[in-house]
Design a protein around this motif. Structure first.
Motif, mmCIF file in Angstrom:
data_model
loop_
_atom_site.group_PDB
_atom_site.id
_atom_site.type_symbol
_atom_site.label_atom_id
_atom_site.label_comp_id
_atom_site.label_asym_id
_atom_site.label_seq_id
_atom_site.Cartn_x
_atom_site.Cartn_y
_atom_site.Cartn_z
ATOM 1 N N ALA A 1 -15.308 -7.015 11.321
ATOM 2 C CA ALA A 1 -16.072 -7.666 10.264
ATOM 3 C C ALA A 1 -16.027 -6.881 8.962
ATOM 4 N N GLY A 2 -15.333 -5.737 8.960
ATOM 5 C CA GLY A 2 -15.316 -4.862 7.806
ATOM 6 C C GLY A 2 -14.052 -4.955 6.979
ATOM 7 N N ARG A 3 -14.091 -4.271 5.854
ATOM 8 C CA ARG A 3 -12.968 -4.255 4.922
ATOM 9 C C ARG A 3 -12.668 -2.814 4.504
ATOM 10 N N VAL A 4 -11.386 -2.553 4.248
ATOM 11 C CA VAL A 4 -10.917 -1.230 3.834
ATOM 12 C C VAL A 4 -10.157 -1.380 2.520
ATOM 13 N N PHE A 5 -10.415 -0.491 1.569
ATOM 14 C CA PHE A 5 -9.698 -0.457 0.293
ATOM 15 C C PHE A 5 -9.111 0.927 0.086
ATOM 16 N N VAL A 6 -7.825 0.980 -0.306
ATOM 17 C CA VAL A 6 -7.131 2.244 -0.538
ATOM 18 C C VAL A 6 -6.385 2.195 -1.866
ATOM 19 N N CYS A 7 -6.522 3.245 -2.664
ATOM 20 C CA CYS A 7 -5.708 3.457 -3.863
ATOM 21 C C CYS A 7 -5.090 4.844 -3.735
ATOM 22 N N THR A 8 -3.758 4.944 -3.767
ATOM 23 C CA THR A 8 -3.138 6.258 -3.553
ATOM 24 C C THR A 8 -3.106 7.104 -4.817
ATOM 25 N N VAL A 9 -3.389 6.535 -5.978
ATOM 26 C CA VAL A 9 -3.514 7.318 -7.211
ATOM 27 C C VAL A 9 -4.880 7.982 -7.212
ATOM 28 N N VAL B 1 1.666 -6.484 -7.314
ATOM 29 C CA VAL B 1 2.479 -7.442 -6.576
ATOM 30 C C VAL B 1 2.197 -8.832 -7.148
ATOM 31 N N PRO B 2 3.220 -9.521 -7.684
ATOM 32 C CA PRO B 2 2.962 -10.807 -8.350
ATOM 33 C C PRO B 2 2.191 -11.799 -7.487
ATOM 34 N N GLU B 3 2.516 -11.869 -6.201
ATOM 35 C CA GLU B 3 1.846 -12.825 -5.322
ATOM 36 C C GLU B 3 0.375 -12.495 -5.103
ATOM 37 N N GLN B 4 -0.035 -11.263 -5.470
ATOM 38 C CA GLN B 4 -1.427 -10.832 -5.276
ATOM 39 C C GLN B 4 -2.195 -10.760 -6.590
ATOM 40 N N SER B 5 -1.590 -11.237 -7.676
ATOM 41 C CA SER B 5 -2.203 -11.075 -8.995
ATOM 42 C C SER B 5 -3.546 -11.787 -9.123
ATOM 43 N N HIS B 6 -3.843 -12.702 -8.198
ATOM 44 C CA HIS B 6 -5.125 -13.401 -8.208
ATOM 45 C C HIS B 6 -6.217 -12.642 -7.467
ATOM 46 N N HIS B 7 -5.829 -11.600 -6.699
ATOM 47 C CA HIS B 7 -6.810 -10.887 -5.873
ATOM 48 C C HIS B 7 -7.874 -10.256 -6.773
ATOM 49 N N PRO B 8 -9.152 -10.301 -6.386
ATOM 50 C CA PRO B 8 -10.212 -9.790 -7.265
ATOM 51 C C PRO B 8 -10.080 -8.313 -7.626
ATOM 52 N N VAL B 9 -9.372 -7.530 -6.845
ATOM 53 C CA VAL B 9 -9.202 -6.110 -7.181
ATOM 54 C C VAL B 9 -8.241 -5.920 -8.350
ATOM 55 N N VAL B 10 -7.222 -6.757 -8.468
ATOM 56 C CA VAL B 10 -6.182 -6.556 -9.494
ATOM 57 C C VAL B 10 -6.085 -7.703 -10.487
ATOM 58 N N ALA B 11 -6.907 -8.709 -10.369
ATOM 59 C CA ALA B 11 -6.819 -9.873 -11.255
ATOM 60 C C ALA B 11 -6.920 -9.456 -12.721
ATOM 61 N N GLY B 12 -5.966 -9.915 -13.524
ATOM 62 C CA GLY B 12 -5.974 -9.622 -14.948
ATOM 63 C C GLY B 12 -5.450 -8.253 -15.335
ATOM 64 N N LEU B 13 -5.045 -7.441 -14.368
ATOM 65 C CA LEU B 13 -4.549 -6.091 -14.655
ATOM 66 C C LEU B 13 -3.027 -6.096 -14.748
ATOM 67 N N ASP B 14 -2.515 -5.239 -15.628
ATOM 68 C CA ASP B 14 -1.077 -5.135 -15.836
ATOM 69 C C ASP B 14 -0.507 -3.928 -15.098
ATOM 70 N N ASP B 15 0.814 -3.939 -14.921
ATOM 71 C CA ASP B 15 1.507 -2.751 -14.438
ATOM 72 C C ASP B 15 1.234 -1.595 -15.401
ATOM 73 N N PHE B 16 1.304 -0.371 -14.902
ATOM 74 C CA PHE B 16 1.068 0.771 -15.783
ATOM 75 C C PHE B 16 1.876 1.971 -15.318
ATOM 76 N N GLU B 17 2.039 2.937 -16.219
ATOM 77 C CA GLU B 17 2.672 4.208 -15.889
ATOM 78 C C GLU B 17 1.624 5.308 -15.930
ATOM 79 N N ILE B 18 1.795 6.298 -15.069
ATOM 80 C CA ILE B 18 0.875 7.426 -15.020
ATOM 81 C C ILE B 18 1.658 8.666 -14.604
ATOM 82 N N THR B 19 1.243 9.816 -15.082
ATOM 83 C CA THR B 19 1.893 11.075 -14.737
ATOM 84 C C THR B 19 0.963 11.878 -13.849
ATOM 85 N N THR B 20 1.260 11.884 -12.582
ATOM 86 C CA THR B 20 0.466 12.596 -11.582
ATOM 87 C C THR B 20 1.255 12.589 -10.287
ATOM 88 N N GLU B 21 0.635 12.989 -9.181
ATOM 89 C CA GLU B 21 1.322 12.913 -7.899
ATOM 90 C C GLU B 21 1.614 11.456 -7.536
#
Length: 244
Positions: A206-214, A144-164
């Motif tokens: 006070a906690g945080r949750v992280f999810v990646c669906t890949v 998401v362009p507006e989130q490109s500064h977030h430490p989880v995705v900063a500096g990462l590009d869009d990508f393609e993957i073959t899976t579910e």
């Protein structure tokens, strides 16, 4: 309250449906956590969540449990721990298709698996046409362009993957970092493309949750961008990291 002078602790909870290789996939990240200074404990079920004394000492829970069950006491223990600052992180069905009967768990995580399209044409329900790869489709994951500064995705590009490719049901409280779009094909019962979050974070108490669906299989998690996001996501969620 954890002791800030002691090493950080990570609890890996894995089990449920074996098709998501809970042992193999979590084993990919145990050395990373150890290298970051975490003392890692591995449990084969969510039973540990009901142990309040143990959970109070956990900085990060990494969960890979698919299509399983969780008791009222266990989910309450997990929710209480996250509210008190314990981080929760995971990928694919191990976090968004874990305990279908628990609305409290879905509320905590912020999403629930609904569908993944097939590669080959066929009825939308019923057995696969072939082996598990019949559910593998090539698709894009877009930051998401507006989130490109977030430490989880900063500096990462869009990508393609073959899976579910997961179509998930979510709410707008999630901070969506990346998305994926399920197209509408002539054989599908839906008529328009549907965009779902593919990576998100969520603050809970006070906690945080992280999810990646890949992350259906180890190969998916070894994709350089996916692995980077998961490693960063675990650290972002961890109490030790955001308490410093």
């Amino acid at each position: 309250m954890t002791d800030r002078t002691s090493p950080p602790t990570a609890l890996v909870v894995r089990g449920g449906w074996s098709g998501h290789r809970p042992e193999e996939t979590t084993d990919l990240f145990v050395p990373f956590l150890s290298a970051q200074g975490y003392v890692v404990r591995v449990e084969p079920s969510p039973a540990v969540y009901a142990d309040a004394r143990t959970m109070a000492q956990v900085d990060l829970v990494v969960q890979s449990v698919t299509m399983s069950e969780i008791s009222t006491e266990q989910v309450a223990g997990l929710v209480a721990a996250v509210e008190a600052g314990t981080g929760l992180a995971g990928w694919h069905g191990g976090i968004v298709d874990s305990y279908r009967a628990s609305s409290e768990y879905a509320h905590l995580v912020g999403g629930q698996f609904a569908h993944h399209p097939r590669r080959t044409a066929g009825p939308p329900l019923g057995p696969l046409c072939g082996d598990e790869t019949d559910s593998f489709v090539t698709h894009a994951v877009r930051v998401v362009p507006e989130q490109s500064h977030h430490p989880v995705v900063a500096g990462l590009d869009d990508f393609e993957i073959t899976t579910e490719q997961y179509w998930v049901l979510t709410d707008d409280y999630d901070d969506v970092l990346a998305t994926t779009t399920v197209e509408a094909r002539p054989e599908d019962p839906w008529h328009d493309a549907s965009t779902s979050p593919a990576v998100w974070t969520r603050r809970w108490g006070a906690g945080r949750v992280f999810v990646c669906t890949v992350g259906h299989r180890p190969e998916d998690l070894e994709h350089p961008t996916v692995r980077t996001m998961v490693e960063r996501g675990m650290l972002w969620a961890s109490r030790r990291e955001h308490a410093l």
